[in-house]
Design a protein around this motif. Structure first.
Motif, PDB file in Angstrom:
ATOM      1  N   SER A 170      89.215  62.349   6.067  1.00 27.67           N
ATOM      2  CA  SER A 170      87.995  63.104   5.847  1.00 27.67           C
ATOM      3  C   SER A 170      86.851  62.312   6.477  1.00 27.67           C
ATOM      4  O   SER A 170      86.851  61.086   6.473  1.00 27.67           O
ATOM      5  N   VAL A 171      85.900  63.006   7.074  1.00 30.97           N
ATOM      6  CA  VAL A 171      84.794  62.348   7.763  1.00 30.97           C
ATOM      7  C   VAL A 171      83.469  62.691   7.092  1.00 30.97           C
ATOM      8  O   VAL A 171      83.353  63.700   6.387  1.00 30.97           O
ATOM      9  N   ILE A 172      82.495  61.847   7.344  1.00 32.55           N
ATOM     10  CA  ILE A 172      81.173  62.039   6.758  1.00 32.55           C
ATOM     11  C   ILE A 172      80.139  61.649   7.791  1.00 32.55           C
ATOM     12  O   ILE A 172      80.397  60.817   8.671  1.00 32.55           O
ATOM     13  N   THR A 173      78.954  62.263   7.731  1.00 29.48           N
ATOM     14  CA  THR A 173      77.868  61.945   8.654  1.00 29.48           C
ATOM     15  C   THR A 173      77.016  60.821   8.076  1.00 29.48           C
ATOM     16  O   THR A 173      76.570  60.895   6.929  1.00 29.48           O
ATOM     17  N   VAL A 174      76.821  59.801   8.901  1.00 31.10           N
ATOM     18  CA  VAL A 174      76.021  58.645   8.494  1.00 31.10           C
ATOM     19  C   VAL A 174      74.776  58.573   9.378  1.00 31.10           C
ATOM     20  O   VAL A 174      74.875  58.748  10.604  1.00 31.10           O
ATOM     21  N   VAL A 175      73.619  58.339   8.750  1.00 29.26           N
ATOM     22  CA  VAL A 175      72.344  58.279   9.464  1.00 29.26           C
ATOM     23  C   VAL A 175      72.112  56.875   9.997  1.00 29.26           C
ATOM     24  O   VAL A 175      72.389  55.883   9.312  1.00 29.26           O
TER      25      VAL A 175
ATOM     26  N   ALA B  61      69.516  58.361  15.010  1.00 27.15           N
ATOM     27  CA  ALA B  61      70.836  58.892  15.410  1.00 27.15           C
ATOM     28  C   ALA B  61      71.647  59.257  14.176  1.00 27.15           C
ATOM     29  O   ALA B  61      71.316  58.850  13.047  1.00 27.15           O
ATOM     30  N   LYS B  62      72.694  60.051  14.409  1.00 22.31           N
ATOM     31  CA  LYS B  62      73.660  60.381  13.369  1.00 22.31           C
ATOM     32  C   LYS B  62      75.055  60.267  13.972  1.00 22.31           C
ATOM     33  O   LYS B  62      75.284  60.698  15.106  1.00 22.31           O
ATOM     34  N   ILE B  63      75.985  59.684  13.219  1.00 28.51           N
ATOM     35  CA  ILE B  63      77.373  59.573  13.693  1.00 28.51           C
ATOM     36  C   ILE B  63      78.320  60.025  12.591  1.00 28.51           C
ATOM     37  O   ILE B  63      77.979  59.999  11.403  1.00 28.51           O
TER      38      ILE B  63
ATOM     39  N   GLN C 229      77.151  50.817  18.468  1.00 29.58           N
ATOM     40  CA  GLN C 229      77.790  51.292  19.708  1.00 29.58           C
ATOM     41  C   GLN C 229      77.218  52.631  20.160  1.00 29.58           C
ATOM     42  O   GLN C 229      77.482  53.083  21.272  1.00 29.58           O
ATOM     43  N   ASN C 230      76.441  53.288  19.279  1.00 32.38           N
ATOM     44  CA  ASN C 230      75.846  54.577  19.622  1.00 32.38           C
ATOM     45  C   ASN C 230      74.798  54.399  20.718  1.00 32.38           C
ATOM     46  O   ASN C 230      73.960  53.486  20.664  1.00 32.38           O
ATOM     47  N   ASP C 231      74.812  55.248  21.737  1.00 24.78           N
ATOM     48  CA  ASP C 231      73.911  55.098  22.888  1.00 24.78           C
ATOM     49  C   ASP C 231      72.439  55.155  22.493  1.00 24.78           C
ATOM     50  O   ASP C 231      71.601  54.404  23.028  1.00 24.78           O
ATOM     51  N   LYS C 232      72.088  56.054  21.561  1.00 25.64           N
ATOM     52  CA  LYS C 232      70.677  56.172  21.166  1.00 25.64           C
ATOM     53  C   LYS C 232      70.213  54.915  20.434  1.00 25.64           C
ATOM     54  O   LYS C 232      69.107  54.406  20.669  1.00 25.64           O
ATOM     55  N   ILE C 233      71.056  54.421  19.543  1.00 28.19           N
ATOM     56  CA  ILE C 233      70.710  53.204  18.817  1.00 28.19           C
ATOM     57  C   ILE C 233      70.611  52.028  19.778  1.00 28.19           C
ATOM     58  O   ILE C 233      69.697  51.186  19.685  1.00 28.19           O
ATOM     59  N   LYS C 234      71.543  51.993  20.762  1.00 29.27           N
ATOM     60  CA  LYS C 234      71.513  50.912  21.761  1.00 29.27           C
ATOM     61  C   LYS C 234      70.166  50.851  22.471  1.00 29.27           C
ATOM     62  O   LYS C 234      69.629  49.770  22.756  1.00 29.27           O
ATOM     63  N   SER C 235      69.615  52.032  22.788  1.00 26.29           N
ATOM     64  CA  SER C 235      68.353  52.062  23.531  1.00 26.29           C
ATOM     65  C   SER C 235      67.193  51.450  22.738  1.00 26.29           C
ATOM     66  O   SER C 235      66.196  51.020  23.314  1.00 26.29           O
TER      67      SER C 235
ATOM     68  N   GLN D  37      64.957  41.658  19.106  1.00 24.42           N
ATOM     69  CA  GLN D  37      65.536  40.726  18.141  1.00 24.42           C
ATOM     70  C   GLN D  37      65.852  41.485  16.852  1.00 24.42           C
ATOM     71  O   GLN D  37      64.995  42.143  16.277  1.00 24.42           O
ATOM     72  N   ILE D  38      67.133  41.433  16.459  1.00 19.86           N
ATOM     73  CA  ILE D  38      67.531  42.099  15.221  1.00 19.86           C
ATOM     74  C   ILE D  38      67.224  41.161  14.056  1.00 19.86           C
ATOM     75  O   ILE D  38      67.754  40.048  13.969  1.00 19.86           O
ATOM     76  N   VAL D  39      66.342  41.640  13.167  1.00 20.13           N
ATOM     77  CA  VAL D  39      65.906  40.818  12.040  1.00 20.13           C
ATOM     78  C   VAL D  39      66.823  41.005  10.837  1.00 20.13           C
ATOM     79  O   VAL D  39      67.181  40.045  10.148  1.00 20.13           O
ATOM     80  N   ARG D  40      67.277  42.256  10.649  1.00 22.72           N
ATOM     81  CA  ARG D  40      68.080  42.544   9.456  1.00 22.72           C
ATOM     82  C   ARG D  40      68.933  43.780   9.696  1.00 22.72           C
ATOM     83  O   ARG D  40      68.514  44.693  10.403  1.00 22.72           O
ATOM     84  N   GLU D  41      70.150  43.811   9.104  1.00 17.03           N
ATOM     85  CA  GLU D  41      71.052  44.976   9.173  1.00 17.03           C
ATOM     86  C   GLU D  41      71.421  45.380   7.757  1.00 17.03           C
ATOM     87  O   GLU D  41      71.936  44.571   6.974  1.00 17.03           O
ATOM     88  N   ILE D  42      71.124  46.618   7.420  1.00 18.50           N
ATOM     89  CA  ILE D  42      71.380  47.126   6.065  1.00 18.50           C
ATOM     90  C   ILE D  42      72.325  48.312   6.186  1.00 18.50           C
ATOM     91  O   ILE D  42      72.083  49.236   6.969  1.00 18.50           O
ATOM     92  N   ALA D  43      73.398  48.305   5.411  1.00 21.89           N
ATOM     93  CA  ALA D  43      74.342  49.423   5.430  1.00 21.89           C
ATOM     94  C   ALA D  43      74.591  49.904   4.006  1.00 21.89           C
ATOM     95  O   ALA D  43      74.755  49.094   3.088  1.00 21.89           O
ATOM     96  N   VAL D  44      74.594  51.228   3.842  1.00 25.97           N
ATOM     97  CA  VAL D  44      74.957  51.846   2.563  1.00 25.97           C
ATOM     98  C   VAL D  44      76.153  52.750   2.848  1.00 25.97           C
ATOM     99  O   VAL D  44      76.047  53.712   3.613  1.00 25.97           O
ATOM    100  N   LYS D  45      77.301  52.397   2.241  1.00 24.80           N
ATOM    101  CA  LYS D  45      78.547  53.116   2.518  1.00 24.80           C
ATOM    102  C   LYS D  45      78.358  54.626   2.342  1.00 24.80           C
ATOM    103  O   LYS D  45      77.772  55.086   1.351  1.00 24.80           O
ATOM    104  N   ASN D  46      78.856  55.373   3.346  1.00 24.86           N
ATOM    105  CA  ASN D  46      78.862  56.840   3.350  1.00 24.86           C
ATOM    106  C   ASN D  46      77.463  57.465   3.478  1.00 24.86           C
ATOM    107  O   ASN D  46      77.324  58.688   3.386  1.00 24.86           O
ATOM    108  N   LYS D  47      76.403  56.612   3.725  1.00 26.99           N
ATOM    109  CA  LYS D  47      75.058  57.182   3.786  1.00 26.99           C
ATOM    110  C   LYS D  47      74.297  56.786   5.053  1.00 26.99           C
ATOM    111  O   LYS D  47      73.948  57.646   5.856  1.00 26.99           O
ATOM    112  N   LEU D  48      74.001  55.470   5.199  1.00 23.98           N
ATOM    113  CA  LEU D  48      73.113  55.102   6.306  1.00 23.98           C
ATOM    114  C   LEU D  48      73.320  53.669   6.749  1.00 23.98           C
ATOM    115  O   LEU D  48      73.905  52.855   6.043  1.00 23.98           O
TER     116      LEU D  48
END
Length: 811
Positions: A749-754, A763-765, A782-788, A794-805
């Protein structure tokens, strides 16, 4: 415990042989599947690694079909008559039967070492009198039906070999240094031309490579057109009949060309031209048909001194001879229209003959026909009563006029010629006829068949143009079994093609001494569901077999119009230097050595992993080492150091990712086999992915391993059988049910993540549900829009919330 492939493979090959595991009988409770290889010619050199490629592919299909519930016939035999064995016998004095049987024994040993699931009880060889008895019987049916006859025809004669050669044999023998000349000889012929239209039409019902069907269409060469009669000018010397597909171009015919062998040549040649004509005819005899028809060769010809009358305009046009015209094709004469045929134009330019335009292109296009022939359809010009008509209408009107005036008629013609069915050889099937003293040719009765070859020590050619058999008087001189009158046996033998024309039928009932095949067996097993072999047999063997089958169908002996429903051609395996394997190049790889070092399963798996079966690809010793490591990995996955089942494997239910991977792998491998594209490399890739995935599990549900072993079985049958046994099974894996997949459990099963940059949605994947946060961040980056938005930042911080964003903070 180490993966001891030698011990395992011997164990299971012995088991299959001792238990006749793959021996089959008629079973109406199961659907049948007949899978067949083009049976090999057993040479003294044995197999190299390229040969088993096709046999492995058919074995995969055979094993798969058994597990799918089919009653599978997978036989093997030997196309064992042939010129090489006879030549070897002449050199050594060893009977060809001895050397051939030695080669058969070696081939059989090698084929068995691959673990092929062949029904060896059905083994046949064309040199066995119990087999060629029925080859002779089929010839007798052809003779009775008026399809076998004798005729004096020009043939390819090799004086050193003392035999006639088929056109396709000529280049090889010339390359070996032999001489081939054209000479007229009385030969046995088979009237395959009577079946030309059916052989052509029925191609449409076959699942064959389109290129192969097109080759057969071209070989049969159907042409619609007209036969036209040209009277010879002056004294009454008769007429020249030509066939043309373009009767609308008659007004542009500026000369005729006869084959040098045409019977009219000597009659119409004038005294002034005789010397040149005779020299040219002698030279033409030294060339094969293939040489004569080559488009590259320089045009040559000689004027006969005579003229013909063009029926549409009464113009007298010169009659030439040229070796590009063959007596065996059409009428042995052509009308030359140099403005609209490139070969005719080149000839006309060389010999300063007229070039007259009689068809112009539709529209404004202009073509200088003295520089390039216009060969397409168009509008008739300079053509009397058809001027201004389009080509198709002009053809019809011209044919109607020819028929009305008695100068010709519309007709269909085929390029296909009757089959030259005689060889001046010792090592071939004797033709079952005798010649009585009054010249009568008589078919021998069925009850004296087979006519067997004599046991002699001398097989050498006798220098008369006859078979070596003609010099064995005690065999040649015989009596008519019906009248007791003195007679002589036919000393020509059948070509090697004869035995291979019908062997697929004898496999159905190989021990029957009452008939060539039992009707019940034939009706149950035929047609062949899959026939696999080299593309070099695309025309002759396949065309000849189809012809014999159609004759047998007409006589009520077989129940199908065609013998082979599906045909597939394997590609070639080259040496590691990417050249064709040959002793002279020193790049031949012996499969015996490969199996000794890596095992048959590694060999099978690697050959299929090289690429699609139809592709040409080089051998790689490094590559087989990789496949061998993969099989070792499977062994270690299932068996522990003591040879017992790995403790990680437990009899528990499977769910989640493991269940999805299992169903996906079953689905992909099943579909890849079922589509019959023979791309087994994708199946092996799927197995590798599957093994990698289940190897990561802390506890491996047993059903995953059972599925692995079943899926592996067609490709690496020895290892699969051994692992099946270790899983507690006492019966062979060969007939276990192929695993089925649940389509609903193939996809996650797949879900859309922001995806956000500094809190703003960019972007949304779509990702699998419950994808871990770390993997979620990697996928988003790896998403092209995010890459741009992050490239160069400089990446200061990466935050991930499972199944959301995923939110990436940059500056």
């Amino acid at each position: 415990m180490k993966y001891n492939f030698r011990e395992i493979e011997k164990k299971w090959q012995d088991y299959w042989e001792n238990n006749n595991t793959f021996s089959v009988k008629i079973d109406h409770s199961k659907p049948k599947y007949y899978v067949l290889d083009m049976f090999p010619y057993p040479s003294s050199e044995g197999l190299h690694v390229g040969h088993p490629e096709g046999y492995t592919a058919t074995d995969i299909i055979a094993r798969y079909k058994r597990m799918k519930g089919f009653n599978v016939l997978h036989p093997m035999g030997w196309d064992a008559f042939g010129l090489p064995a006879e030549q070897y016998a002449i050199k050594t004095g060893i009977h060809p039967r001895v050397t051939t049987q030695k080669s058969i024994d070696n081939f059989k040993k090698q084929l068995k070492s691959f673990g092929l699931s062949i029904d060896w009880r059905r083994e046949i060889a064309t040199i066995d009198p119990k087999y060629y008895k029925w080859t002779q019987w089929i010839f007798a049916q052809l003779y009775k039906k008026g399809l076998a006859y004798q005729a004096e025809i020009p043939v390819n004669w090799c004086p050193e070999l003392g035999t006639v050669l088929a056109n396709e044999e000529v280049p090889e023998q010339i390359e070996k240094g032999y001489t081939v000349v054209r000479r007229p000889m009385k030969q046995w012929m088979l009237k395959i031309t009577e079946y030309a239209e059916r052989l052509l039409i029925d191609l449409d019902m076959l699942d064959w490579p389109e290129s192969t069907k097109e080759m057969q269409r071209n070989w049969i060469g159907k042409s619609e057109g007209a036969k036209v009669i040209f009277k010879i000018a002056g004294v009454d010397l008769g007429v020249v009949e030509v066939f043309t597909t373009r009767p609308d171009t008659l007004w542009g015919a500026s000369y005729l060309v006869l084959a040098p062998e045409h019977p009219l040549v000597d009659k119409i040649t004038t005294k002034e031209c005789k010397t040149a004509i005779d020299i040219y005819k002698d030279n033409a005899k030294q060339k094969s048909d293939l040489e004569r028809q080559s488009q590259e060769k320089d045009k040559s010809g000689v004027f006969t001194g005579s003229f013909a009358v063009n029926p549409v305009n009464n113009a007298e046009i010169p009659i030439w001879i040229s070796d590009y015209v063959l007596m065996g094709y059409g009428t042995g004469a052509i009308m030359a229209v140099p403005a609209h045929d490139e070969r005719d134009r080149e000839f006309a330019v060389k010999f300063h003959l007229p070039i007259k335009e009689v068809v112009k292109p539709i529209g404004t296009e202009k073509i200088d026909v003295t520089k390039a022939a216009f060969t397409g359809d168009g509008i008739a010009v300079n053509s009397g009563f058809i001027n201004g008509l389009k080509t198709e209408i002009a053809k019809k009107k011209t044919i109607a006029w020819l028929e009305e005036k008695g100068f010709g008629h519309g007709t269909t013609q085929y390029k296909l010629r009757d089959w030259l069915f005689a060889r001046q050889r010792f090592w071939g099937e004797p033709i079952p006829v005798i010649h009585l003293e009054d010249g009568t040719v008589k078919l021998l009765p069925d009850d004296v068949l087979p006519v067997m070859l004599p046991e002699v020590e001398n097989y050498k050619i006798i220098g008369t143009g006859e078979s070596p058999l003609a010099g064995i008087t005690e065999w040649v001189n015989t009596t008519d079994p019906e009248t007791g009158k003195s007679a002589k046996r036919e000393t020509n033998t059948m070509p090697q093609w004869a035995g291979s024309c019908w062997y697929y039928l004898r496999f159905l009932d190989p021990d029957n001494d009452k008939e060539f095949v039992n009707k019940e067996s034939e009706k149950y097993w035929m047609p062949v569901n899959l026939y696999l072999g080299g593309a070099e047999h695309a025309v002759l063997h396949l065309l000849y077999a189809r012809f014999w089958h159609k004759v047998l169908f007409d006589l009520g002996y077989v129940s199908t119009r065609e013998p082979f429903v599906r045909l597939y051609h394997q590609g070639m395996i080259l040496g590691e230097d990417s050249n064709k394997m040959s002793k002279s190049r020193g790049n031949v790889v012996n499969p015996d050595d490969v199996i000794k070092n890596y095992g048959a399963d590694s060999f099978r798996l690697f050959e299929m992993f090289l690429g699609p079966l139809s592709a040409t690809k080089p051998w790689s010793t490094k590559g087989i080492e990789g496949v061998h490591r993969f099989l070792n990995k499977i062994w270690r996955l299932v068996a522990d150091d003591n040879g017992n089942i790995n403790s990680k494997i437990q009899d528990i239910n499977t769910n989640g990712d493991a269940e999805r991977i299992m169903n996906r792998t079953i689905m992909n491998i099943t579909r890849d086999i079922e589509d019959m594209d023979m791309k087994f490399n994708t199946c092996i890739s799927e197995l590798m992915i599957y093994v990698n995935e289940i190897s990561k599990l802390e506890i491996i549900p047993k059903v995953l391993i059972i599925t692995l072993v079943k899926l592996l079985s067609p490709f690496a049958p020895h290892l699969a059988e051994e692992l099946w046994s270790k899983l507690g099974n006492t019966d062979t894996l060969s007939f276990e049910k192929w695993p089925e997949f649940d389509p609903s459990k193939v996809q996650k099963s797949v879900i859309t993540v922001v995806g956000q940059i500094n809190g703003k949605v960019r972007a949304k994947i779509e990702v699998d549900t419950d994808t871990p946060e770390s993997k979620l961040i990697d996928l988003m980056k790896q998403n092209d829009k995010i890459k741009s938005y992050i490239d160069g930042k400089q990446i200061v911080r990466e935050i991930a919330v499972k199944n959301k964003l995923v939110n990436i903070v940059v500056k």
